[in-house]
Design a protein around this motif. Structure first.
Motif, PDB file in Angstrom:
ATOM      1  N   THR A 150       0.720  -1.169   0.052  1.00  0.00           N
ATOM      2  CA  THR A 150      -0.157   0.009   0.106  1.00  0.00           C
ATOM      3  C   THR A 150       0.804   1.106   0.148  1.00  0.00           C
ATOM      4  O   THR A 150       1.627   1.408   0.959  1.00  0.00           O
ATOM      5  CB  THR A 150      -0.879   0.010   1.172  1.00  0.00           C
ATOM      6  N   THR A 157       4.111  -0.847   3.574  1.00  0.00           N
ATOM      7  CA  THR A 157       2.932   0.338   3.707  1.00  0.00           C
ATOM      8  C   THR A 157       3.814   1.485   3.715  1.00  0.00           C
ATOM      9  O   THR A 157       4.391   1.603   4.603  1.00  0.00           O
ATOM     10  CB  THR A 157       2.003  -0.153   4.858  1.00  0.00           C
ATOM     11  N   THR A 181       6.366  -0.510   7.780  1.00  0.00           N
ATOM     12  CA  THR A 181       5.281   0.582   7.623  1.00  0.00           C
ATOM     13  C   THR A 181       5.930   2.043   7.815  1.00  0.00           C
ATOM     14  O   THR A 181       6.412   2.333   8.896  1.00  0.00           O
ATOM     15  CB  THR A 181       4.056   0.395   8.635  1.00  0.00           C
TER      16      THR A 181
END
Length: 470
Positions: free
Chosen positions: A156, A173, A195
């Motif tokens: 993502t 992410t 992340t």
């Protein structure tokens, strides 16, 4: 347009073909709209397609339920339920389905190696996911977002240039301009578990894994370190040119761990500016506003409380309480309580327990550069309760040079026992003031205690000892 829809035989329900060669091969397909030169010109039986632009959906044959807007958008698509908006979006996609690409060259190389594949990729932005080939379930939003990703999954990415150098990292992410922009595992497909959220968050992280970084410029100069957690604006930012290669660091709070670098590892910082100046120090735990904020290369220190252990501490200090051991540079000191050991600078192996312990207003006076001293409480302590007596070790095997004490009865007779009341200098003035000194205070009876004690004047006893030659 010339040859537009000229092969339609059984197609029904308002097929629309506008432009030279638009829908020229369409036969039995229904409910399609082709606008532009050669738009949908190879589709024969595909239904419910929309192609707007030169060569859009140009080679789809049986493609269905696709929407392509832009020159050559989804030119080779055979799959279904794709959306491509922009020049060359999904241009090589053949059997792939369920993808959305918006922006020039977005998902330009997506293409299953064989058969039909449900990709579920979403790319929005110029060149977003431009190199994705067989990867699935990626969400890429922003110009050049995930630009180099290839056959990887479950990423993502939101933000211009976020994760734009990584080709083979999965389960990443990255949210924010330039977040994880240099993550790159080369040609080896790696599950990153990284992340990063925030402007340039973890921007220099290359091969590290399992890092969580959130905040403007947080973890900006981590390179190869793994399992680092930095939360807060500029938390764990690091220094350009000397990247963080250590692992297992945690910094939570704006500017916490801001100067970490090199192989610093296993640090835990919680609070605004906590561990602010730590550079290569490791195994430190700092909790509280500016706790340990000036320590640099120190190792194995623990500080809990507002500005506790704030100076350039050495090794193995433990400070708990507001301003505890605030200026200490020595080692193995322990401070427990507000302002405990506040005046210790270079001393080591001291223990100060209780508010103001080890200060000039505490029993024994100020500890500055002294070593190996224990102080319990300040001069306001009126009662000390304990169930059993102190056990003080004493063994003749640990002593030498014994000599008989010959001062005898004359010394005892010279002692002058008195009764007295406490009127402590530490009770006068503001002991927290920068210019306060115990020796400058002159009691005037206003803080005299109520109770009567029996004992000796310490200076008189010392004089007798010196007179006896000790």
């Amino acid at each position: 347009g010339v040859n537009a829809g000229n092969s339609i035989t059984s197609g029904t329900n308002n097929n629309v073909c506008v432009g030279d060669e638009a829908g020229t091969a369409l036969n039995g397909g229904d409910e399609s709209v082709f606008v532009g030169f050669a738009a949908g010109d190879a589709i024969t039986t595909g239904t419910q397609n929309v192609a707007i632009g030169s060569n859009a959906l140009g080679a789809g044959i049986s493609a269905t339920n696709n929407t392509a807007v832009g020159r050559s958008s989804m030119f080779a698509t055979l799959g279904s339920e794709n959306v491509g908006v922009g020049v060359n979006t999904l241009v090589t996609n053949q059997g792939g389905s369920h993808s959305v690409a918006i922006g020039s060259a977005a998902l330009a190389l997506q293409n299953p190696s064989s058969g039909n594949v449900d990709f579920y990729n979403v790319a929005v932005g110029s060149s977003a996911g431009a190199a994705v080939t067989t990867g699935t379930s990626n969400t890429l939003i922003g110009a050049h977002a995930g630009l180099s990703l290839q056959n990887v999954n479950y990423n993502t990415v939101v933000g211009a240039f976020a994760l734009d150098a990584c080709s083979h990292g999965s389960q990443t992410t990255a949210i924010g301009y330039g977040a994880l922009t240099t993550q790159d595992y080369g040609t080896t497909t790696t599950t990153s578990f990284n992340t990063a959220v925030g402007y340039l968050a973890a921007a220099a992280l290359s091969t590290g894994q399992s890092c969580t970084v959130m905040g403007n410029s947080a973890g900006q100069h981590i390179s190869s370190g793994s399992a680092n957690t930095f939360l807060g604006s500029a938390a764990g930012t690091g220094v350009s040119g000397t990247p963080i290669t250590g692992s297992n660091n945690t910094a939570v709070g704006a500017n916490s761990g801001n100067n970490l670098r090199g192989a610093a590892h296993s640090n835990s910082f919680l609070g605004y500016r906590s561990g602010l100046s730590v550079t290569t120090g490791s195994e430190n735990t700092y909790i509280g506003f500016e706790a340990g904020d000036a320590t640099q290369t120190a190792i194995s220190n623990t500080a809990v409380g507002y500005r506790a252990l704030s100076a350039a501490a050495n090794t193995g200090n433990t400070a708990i309480g507001r301003n505890s051991l605030i200026v200490v540079t020595g080692s193995s000191n322990t401070g427990l309580g507000k302002d405990s050991g506040l005046e210790i600078v270079g001393g080591s192996n001291n223990m100060c327990l209780g508010h103001d312990s080890g200060r000039s207003s505490s029993p024994g006076g100020s500890i500055t550069s002294g070593n190996n001293t224990i102080t319990l409480g300040d001069n306001n302590i009126a009662t000390a309760n304990i169930k059993v007596d102190w056990t003080v070790s004493s063994d003749q095997r640990d002593k030498t040079d014994f000599t008989a004490l010959d001062i005898g009865l004359d010394f005892v007779k010279a002692l002058n026992p008195v009764t007295y009341k406490w009127d402590q200098r530490s009770d006068y003035g503001d002991s927290n003031a920068d210019d306060w000194s115990l020796s400058d205070q002159t009691p005037d009876g206003t803080h005299k205690k109520d109770w009567l004690d029996v004992g000796f004047k310490a200076q008189e006893v010392e004089a007798l000892e010196q007179a006896a030659g000790y």
